[in-house]
Design a protein around this motif. Sequence first.
Motif, PDB file in Angstrom:
ATOM      1  N   CYS A 192      41.921  45.036  39.171  1.00 44.47           N
ATOM      2  CA  CYS A 192      43.278  44.632  38.825  1.00 44.47           C
ATOM      3  C   CYS A 192      43.243  43.429  37.889  1.00 44.47           C
ATOM      4  O   CYS A 192      42.280  42.665  37.872  1.00 44.47           O
ATOM      5  N   TYR A 193      44.307  43.303  37.115  1.00 46.48           N
ATOM      6  CA  TYR A 193      44.473  42.187  36.190  1.00 46.48           C
ATOM      7  C   TYR A 193      45.817  41.548  36.483  1.00 46.48           C
ATOM      8  O   TYR A 193      46.864  42.198  36.349  1.00 46.48           O
ATOM      9  N   LEU A 194      45.789  40.289  36.910  1.00 53.49           N
ATOM     10  CA  LEU A 194      47.027  39.607  37.285  1.00 53.49           C
ATOM     11  C   LEU A 194      47.767  39.070  36.071  1.00 53.49           C
ATOM     12  O   LEU A 194      47.213  38.300  35.286  1.00 53.49           O
ATOM     13  N   LYS A 210      37.773  42.737  26.096  1.00 52.47           N
ATOM     14  CA  LYS A 210      37.440  43.458  27.330  1.00 52.47           C
ATOM     15  C   LYS A 210      38.679  44.149  27.892  1.00 52.47           C
ATOM     16  O   LYS A 210      38.607  45.303  28.325  1.00 52.47           O
ATOM     17  N   LEU A 211      39.819  43.464  27.886  1.00 53.31           N
ATOM     18  CA  LEU A 211      41.052  44.064  28.393  1.00 53.31           C
ATOM     19  C   LEU A 211      41.410  45.312  27.587  1.00 53.31           C
ATOM     20  O   LEU A 211      41.814  46.329  28.156  1.00 53.31           O
ATOM     21  N   GLN A 212      41.241  45.242  26.268  1.00 53.72           N
ATOM     22  CA  GLN A 212      41.505  46.413  25.421  1.00 53.72           C
ATOM     23  C   GLN A 212      40.539  47.543  25.728  1.00 53.72           C
ATOM     24  O   GLN A 212      40.938  48.703  25.809  1.00 53.72           O
ATOM     25  N   SER A 213      39.250  47.222  25.918  1.00 53.69           N
ATOM     26  CA  SER A 213      38.254  48.266  26.177  1.00 53.69           C
ATOM     27  C   SER A 213      38.505  48.961  27.512  1.00 53.69           C
ATOM     28  O   SER A 213      38.182  50.133  27.675  1.00 53.69           O
ATOM     29  N   LEU A 214      39.107  48.244  28.462  1.00 54.42           N
ATOM     30  CA  LEU A 214      39.447  48.824  29.770  1.00 54.42           C
ATOM     31  C   LEU A 214      40.802  49.542  29.750  1.00 54.42           C
ATOM     32  O   LEU A 214      41.167  50.186  30.729  1.00 54.42           O
ATOM     33  N   LEU A 261      40.795  38.913  36.172  1.00 53.76           N
ATOM     34  CA  LEU A 261      40.431  40.312  36.398  1.00 53.76           C
ATOM     35  C   LEU A 261      39.644  40.317  37.701  1.00 53.76           C
ATOM     36  O   LEU A 261      38.657  39.589  37.830  1.00 53.76           O
ATOM     37  N   VAL A 262      40.103  41.099  38.676  1.00 55.89           N
ATOM     38  CA  VAL A 262      39.521  41.069  40.011  1.00 55.89           C
ATOM     39  C   VAL A 262      39.058  42.469  40.394  1.00 55.89           C
ATOM     40  O   VAL A 262      39.788  43.443  40.190  1.00 55.89           O
ATOM     41  N   ILE A 263      37.845  42.553  40.955  1.00 52.03           N
ATOM     42  CA  ILE A 263      37.294  43.838  41.382  1.00 52.03           C
ATOM     43  C   ILE A 263      37.031  43.779  42.879  1.00 52.03           C
ATOM     44  O   ILE A 263      36.274  42.931  43.361  1.00 52.03           O
ATOM     45  N   PHE A 264      37.710  44.690  43.608  1.00 49.90           N
ATOM     46  CA  PHE A 264      37.550  44.814  45.049  1.00 49.90           C
ATOM     47  C   PHE A 264      36.668  46.030  45.322  1.00 49.90           C
ATOM     48  O   PHE A 264      36.993  47.135  44.876  1.00 49.90           O
ATOM     49  N   PRO A 265      35.573  45.861  46.068  1.00 50.21           N
ATOM     50  CA  PRO A 265      34.673  46.992  46.314  1.00 50.21           C
ATOM     51  C   PRO A 265      35.225  47.957  47.366  1.00 50.21           C
ATOM     52  O   PRO A 265      35.985  47.559  48.263  1.00 50.21           O
ATOM     53  N   ALA A 266      34.842  49.215  47.252  1.00 46.83           N
ATOM     54  CA  ALA A 266      35.188  50.215  48.263  1.00 46.83           C
ATOM     55  C   ALA A 266      34.593  49.778  49.599  1.00 46.83           C
ATOM     56  O   ALA A 266      33.482  49.248  49.660  1.00 46.83           O
ATOM     57  N   GLY A 267      35.365  49.975  50.674  1.00 50.87           N
ATOM     58  CA  GLY A 267      34.901  49.631  52.014  1.00 50.87           C
ATOM     59  C   GLY A 267      35.311  48.252  52.480  1.00 50.87           C
ATOM     60  O   GLY A 267      35.112  47.907  53.640  1.00 50.87           O
ATOM     61  N   LEU A 268      35.902  47.454  51.605  1.00 50.86           N
ATOM     62  CA  LEU A 268      36.292  46.087  51.950  1.00 50.86           C
ATOM     63  C   LEU A 268      37.579  46.079  52.774  1.00 50.86           C
ATOM     64  O   LEU A 268      38.555  46.729  52.419  1.00 50.86           O
ATOM     65  N   SER A 269      37.570  45.325  53.870  1.00 50.63           N
ATOM     66  CA  SER A 269      38.787  45.039  54.642  1.00 50.63           C
ATOM     67  C   SER A 269      39.088  43.563  54.467  1.00 50.63           C
ATOM     68  O   SER A 269      38.175  42.728  54.502  1.00 50.63           O
ATOM     69  N   GLU A 286      47.153  37.072  51.175  1.00 52.87           N
ATOM     70  CA  GLU A 286      48.217  36.081  51.305  1.00 52.87           C
ATOM     71  C   GLU A 286      48.747  35.847  49.895  1.00 52.87           C
ATOM     72  O   GLU A 286      48.063  35.260  49.051  1.00 52.87           O
ATOM     73  N   ILE A 287      49.925  36.347  49.620  1.00 52.12           N
ATOM     74  CA  ILE A 287      50.533  36.156  48.306  1.00 52.12           C
ATOM     75  C   ILE A 287      51.276  34.831  48.345  1.00 52.12           C
ATOM     76  O   ILE A 287      52.254  34.671  49.069  1.00 52.12           O
ATOM     77  N   ILE A 288      50.771  33.878  47.569  1.00 48.82           N
ATOM     78  CA  ILE A 288      51.298  32.518  47.552  1.00 48.82           C
ATOM     79  C   ILE A 288      52.466  32.410  46.579  1.00 48.82           C
ATOM     80  O   ILE A 288      53.477  31.763  46.874  1.00 48.82           O
ATOM     81  N   GLU A 289      52.306  33.008  45.402  1.00 47.73           N
ATOM     82  CA  GLU A 289      53.370  33.066  44.400  1.00 47.73           C
ATOM     83  C   GLU A 289      53.564  34.529  44.020  1.00 47.73           C
ATOM     84  O   GLU A 289      52.582  35.283  43.974  1.00 47.73           O
ATOM     85  N   PRO A 290      54.795  34.984  43.766  1.00 45.85           N
ATOM     86  CA  PRO A 290      55.051  36.399  43.479  1.00 45.85           C
ATOM     87  C   PRO A 290      54.048  36.977  42.470  1.00 45.85           C
ATOM     88  O   PRO A 290      53.742  36.352  41.458  1.00 45.85           O
ATOM     89  N   VAL A 291      53.557  38.170  42.803  1.00 43.02           N
ATOM     90  CA  VAL A 291      52.498  38.811  42.021  1.00 43.02           C
ATOM     91  C   VAL A 291      53.045  39.951  41.178  1.00 43.02           C
ATOM     92  O   VAL A 291      53.905  40.724  41.618  1.00 43.02           O
ATOM     93  N   ARG A 292      52.518  40.024  39.975  1.00 39.67           N
ATOM     94  CA  ARG A 292      52.734  41.167  39.083  1.00 39.67           C
ATOM     95  C   ARG A 292      51.366  41.449  38.482  1.00 39.67           C
ATOM     96  O   ARG A 292      50.763  40.579  37.853  1.00 39.67           O
ATOM     97  N   LYS A 293      50.856  42.669  38.717  1.00 37.72           N
ATOM     98  CA  LYS A 293      49.500  42.982  38.253  1.00 37.72           C
ATOM     99  C   LYS A 293      49.386  44.410  37.775  1.00 37.72           C
ATOM    100  O   LYS A 293      50.099  45.299  38.235  1.00 37.72           O
ATOM    101  N   HIS A 294      48.466  44.623  36.841  1.00 35.34           N
ATOM    102  CA  HIS A 294      48.017  45.962  36.482  1.00 35.34           C
ATOM    103  C   HIS A 294      46.904  46.317  37.444  1.00 35.34           C
ATOM    104  O   HIS A 294      46.136  45.419  37.856  1.00 35.34           O
ATOM    105  N   TYR A 295      46.783  47.580  37.832  1.00 34.18           N
ATOM    106  CA  TYR A 295      45.718  47.970  38.755  1.00 34.18           C
ATOM    107  C   TYR A 295      45.210  49.378  38.437  1.00 34.18           C
ATOM    108  O   TYR A 295      45.909  50.195  37.852  1.00 34.18           O
ATOM    109  N   ARG A 296      43.964  49.608  38.870  1.00 35.40           N
ATOM    110  CA  ARG A 296      43.337  50.917  38.710  1.00 35.40           C
ATOM    111  C   ARG A 296      42.382  51.118  39.876  1.00 35.40           C
ATOM    112  O   ARG A 296      41.591  50.242  40.205  1.00 35.40           O
ATOM    113  N   PHE A 297      42.473  52.283  40.500  1.00 41.24           N
ATOM    114  CA  PHE A 297      41.531  52.641  41.571  1.00 41.24           C
ATOM    115  C   PHE A 297      40.432  53.521  41.007  1.00 41.24           C
ATOM    116  O   PHE A 297      40.648  54.272  40.066  1.00 41.24           O
ATOM    117  N   GLY A 298      39.272  53.422  41.641  1.00 42.01           N
ATOM    118  CA  GLY A 298      38.142  54.274  41.251  1.00 42.01           C
ATOM    119  C   GLY A 298      37.219  53.626  40.269  1.00 42.01           C
ATOM    120  O   GLY A 298      37.346  52.540  39.832  1.00 42.01           O
TER     121      GLY A 298
END
Length: 94
Positions: free
Chosen positions: A47-49, A18-22, A70-78, A82-94
């Motif tokens: 995003c993929y952490l 799935k990661l490759q297909s994305l 792999l996390v998906i945040f919907p448009a319109g979300l507020s 809280e970052i508990i441990e330092p984050v490094r992630k790949h991300y894509r909008f749209g």
Amino acid sequence: MTAAVNLRIRIEKPSSTKLQSLSVKSWPIWEKEPSNFPWHYDEMETCYLLEGKVRVKTDFESIEFGAGDLVIFPAGLSCTWEIIEPVRKHYRFG
């Protein structure tokens, strides 16, 4: 109730196929130290952490995710990040 369902954050443990297909490895990388901040999604974000641990609070839920998710945040979300441990992630909008 419909708004709550439409604004839910989706989390999954994706397969390498799935990661490759994305084409996740081609997405930009974002890094952030432990901190708290409000955020609003004008458009969907996927995003993929690679590293870290995060708690996100919305009006509907409080969830935690971390490396390998792999996390998906919907448009319109507020929400509040809280970052508990330092984050490094790949991300894509749209």
